[in-house]
Design a protein around this motif. Structure first.
Motif, PDB file in Angstrom:
ATOM      1  N   THR A 187      -4.035  -6.419 -10.646  1.00 28.15           N
ATOM      2  CA  THR A 187      -4.419  -7.634 -11.369  1.00 28.15           C
ATOM      3  C   THR A 187      -3.187  -8.294 -11.966  1.00 28.15           C
ATOM      4  O   THR A 187      -2.169  -7.646 -12.210  1.00 28.15           O
ATOM      5  CB  THR A 187      -5.407  -7.318 -12.510  1.00 28.15           C
ATOM      6  OG1 THR A 187      -4.805  -6.375 -13.402  1.00 28.15           O
ATOM      7  CG2 THR A 187      -6.717  -6.775 -11.973  1.00 28.15           C
ATOM      8  N   VAL A 188      -3.301  -9.586 -12.225  1.00 30.39           N
ATOM      9  CA  VAL A 188      -2.216 -10.351 -12.828  1.00 30.39           C
ATOM     10  C   VAL A 188      -2.311 -10.219 -14.340  1.00 30.39           C
ATOM     11  O   VAL A 188      -3.359 -10.491 -14.935  1.00 30.39           O
ATOM     12  CB  VAL A 188      -2.290 -11.834 -12.398  1.00 30.39           C
ATOM     13  CG1 VAL A 188      -1.255 -12.657 -13.152  1.00 30.39           C
ATOM     14  CG2 VAL A 188      -2.094 -11.962 -10.898  1.00 30.39           C
ATOM     15  N   ASP A 189      -1.217  -9.773 -14.966  1.00 26.68           N
ATOM     16  CA  ASP A 189      -1.164  -9.674 -16.422  1.00 26.68           C
ATOM     17  C   ASP A 189      -0.632 -10.960 -17.043  1.00 26.68           C
ATOM     18  O   ASP A 189      -1.196 -11.483 -17.989  1.00 26.68           O
ATOM     19  CB  ASP A 189      -0.278  -8.504 -16.854  1.00 26.68           C
ATOM     20  CG  ASP A 189      -0.885  -7.159 -16.525  1.00 26.68           C
ATOM     21  OD1 ASP A 189      -2.128  -7.070 -16.438  1.00 26.68           O
ATOM     22  OD2 ASP A 189      -0.123  -6.189 -16.356  1.00 26.68           O
TER      23      ASP A 189
ATOM     24  N   SER B  14      -0.211  -5.628 -12.553  1.00 27.82           N
ATOM     25  CA  SER B  14      -0.380  -4.256 -13.027  1.00 27.82           C
ATOM     26  C   SER B  14       0.427  -3.263 -12.203  1.00 27.82           C
ATOM     27  O   SER B  14       0.535  -2.104 -12.582  1.00 27.82           O
ATOM     28  CB  SER B  14      -1.865  -3.882 -12.994  1.00 27.82           C
ATOM     29  OG  SER B  14      -2.382  -4.059 -11.690  1.00 27.82           O
ATOM     30  N   LYS B  15       1.037  -3.701 -11.093  1.00 21.73           N
ATOM     31  CA  LYS B  15       1.795  -2.789 -10.241  1.00 21.73           C
ATOM     32  C   LYS B  15       3.220  -3.240  -9.954  1.00 21.73           C
ATOM     33  O   LYS B  15       4.026  -2.459  -9.471  1.00 21.73           O
ATOM     34  CB  LYS B  15       1.074  -2.596  -8.901  1.00 21.73           C
ATOM     35  CG  LYS B  15      -0.246  -1.881  -9.043  1.00 21.73           C
ATOM     36  CD  LYS B  15      -0.778  -1.453  -7.716  1.00 21.73           C
ATOM     37  CE  LYS B  15      -2.040  -0.657  -7.915  1.00 21.73           C
ATOM     38  NZ  LYS B  15      -2.097   0.521  -7.121  1.00 21.73           N
TER      39      LYS B  15
ATOM     40  N   THR C  88      -3.269   0.083 -13.981  1.00 23.06           N
ATOM     41  CA  THR C  88      -3.559  -0.363 -15.338  1.00 23.06           C
ATOM     42  C   THR C  88      -2.447  -1.294 -15.792  1.00 23.06           C
ATOM     43  O   THR C  88      -1.333  -1.246 -15.302  1.00 23.06           O
ATOM     44  CB  THR C  88      -3.672   0.825 -16.315  1.00 23.06           C
ATOM     45  OG1 THR C  88      -2.451   1.572 -16.259  1.00 23.06           O
ATOM     46  CG2 THR C  88      -4.823   1.726 -15.940  1.00 23.06           C
ATOM     47  N   SER C  89      -2.771  -2.115 -16.744  1.00 23.47           N
ATOM     48  CA  SER C  89      -1.821  -3.105 -17.228  1.00 23.47           C
ATOM     49  C   SER C  89      -0.588  -2.444 -17.824  1.00 23.47           C
ATOM     50  O   SER C  89      -0.683  -1.473 -18.566  1.00 23.47           O
ATOM     51  CB  SER C  89      -2.487  -3.987 -18.283  1.00 23.47           C
ATOM     52  OG  SER C  89      -1.532  -4.858 -18.854  1.00 23.47           O
TER      53      SER C  89
ATOM     54  N   HIS D  79       0.825  -1.206   0.000  1.00 25.41           N
ATOM     55  CA  HIS D  79       0.000   0.000   0.000  1.00 25.41           C
ATOM     56  C   HIS D  79       0.865   1.264   0.000  1.00 25.41           C
ATOM     57  O   HIS D  79       0.639   2.180  -0.783  1.00 25.41           O
ATOM     58  CB  HIS D  79      -0.930  -0.004   1.209  1.00 25.41           C
ATOM     59  CG  HIS D  79      -1.637   1.298   1.414  1.00 25.41           C
ATOM     60  ND1 HIS D  79      -2.682   1.695   0.597  1.00 25.41           N
ATOM     61  CD2 HIS D  79      -1.446   2.291   2.299  1.00 25.41           C
ATOM     62  CE1 HIS D  79      -3.095   2.893   0.989  1.00 25.41           C
ATOM     63  NE2 HIS D  79      -2.369   3.267   2.025  1.00 25.41           N
ATOM     64  N   HIS D  80       1.859   1.311   0.865  1.00 20.99           N
ATOM     65  CA  HIS D  80       2.679   2.519   0.976  1.00 20.99           C
ATOM     66  C   HIS D  80       3.660   2.695  -0.178  1.00 20.99           C
ATOM     67  O   HIS D  80       3.962   3.823  -0.560  1.00 20.99           O
ATOM     68  CB  HIS D  80       3.445   2.526   2.299  1.00 20.99           C
ATOM     69  CG  HIS D  80       2.572   2.755   3.484  1.00 20.99           C
ATOM     70  ND1 HIS D  80       1.847   3.912   3.672  1.00 20.99           N
ATOM     71  CD2 HIS D  80       2.283   1.976   4.549  1.00 20.99           C
ATOM     72  CE1 HIS D  80       1.168   3.842   4.787  1.00 20.99           C
ATOM     73  NE2 HIS D  80       1.408   2.670   5.345  1.00 20.99           N
ATOM     74  N   VAL D  81       4.137   1.604  -0.740  1.00 22.19           N
ATOM     75  CA  VAL D  81       5.148   1.700  -1.806  1.00 22.19           C
ATOM     76  C   VAL D  81       4.502   1.817  -3.183  1.00 22.19           C
ATOM     77  O   VAL D  81       4.974   2.562  -4.036  1.00 22.19           O
ATOM     78  CB  VAL D  81       6.107   0.489  -1.748  1.00 22.19           C
ATOM     79  CG1 VAL D  81       7.051   0.478  -2.928  1.00 22.19           C
ATOM     80  CG2 VAL D  81       6.885   0.492  -0.446  1.00 22.19           C
TER      81      VAL D  81
END
Length: 189
Positions: A153-155, A169-170, A98-99, A89-91
């Motif tokens: 989400t998993v790409d 996505s992150k 988004t993908s 959350h913090h990083v």
């Protein structure tokens, strides 16, 4: 916040604070402050069968003695998934989720059973990974082992033996299953 002996490890809303009480009398105290913006990567490792401690490693952009920070947690005394989610959350919360592929999962593989087989062992032994369904991995990492953030989400997902490489996505997430029984798992973000 976590306490180990006289030392403390604290995750605040703005930074990581490490309080190191030094010396026999404890009169000397060192305070280390690491802003979340300097965190490059982190990993959490669950307790295993023989190694009863969970572990957190944080890799920072600092090039002096704080380039890697480690903290051990006694088994059952800390929720390692909650710590991982707090750091996520913090990083990473500033990323929009988004993908990173630019399109909606164009390379998704068909679902696999994920079972153990001789060919799976030989694939792992030979270093041959295979792509697995991003939808199945997404569901597992949100529900069974809640490692992903709500808007993450998993790409793409690839599996080699018991280990998995997940492009979300992150972040890039490497899941390293360790030990003979596979009870010890390290999640590297």
């Amino acid at each position: 916040a976590f306490k180990a002996g006289r030392d403390s490890f604290i995750l605040t809303n703005l930074r990581i604070l490490i309080i190191d009480v030094q010396g026999f009398s404890g009169k000397r105290i060192q305070y280390k402050s690491i802003p979340y913006s300097s965190v490059r990567a982190f990993s959490v490792e669950s307790a295993g069968t023989f190694d009863r401690d969970s572990e957190l490693k944080i890799h920072t952009r600092n090039h002096w003695d704080l380039s890697t920070i480690g903290q051990d947690f006694k088994s059952g005394k800390a929720d390692i998934l909650a710590i991982s989610n707090c750091l996520s959350h913090h990083v990473m919360s500033s990323y929009d989720g988004t993908s990173g592929l630019g399109v909606d999962r164009p390379y998704d593989a068909s679902p696999t059973d994920g079972g153990v087989s001789v060919s799976g062992f030989l694939d792992w032994l030979g270093g041959d990974g295979r792509q697995v369904s991003s939808d199945v991995v997404n569901k597992r990492l949100h529900e069974e082992t809640p490692m992903l953030m709500a808007d993450e989400t998993v790409d793409l997902a690839f599996k080699a033996g018991r280990d998995m490489f997940v492009n979300t996505s992150k972040r890039l997430l490497f899941i390293d299953v360790q030990g003979f029984m596979g009870k010890k798992v390290e999640y590297q973000s």
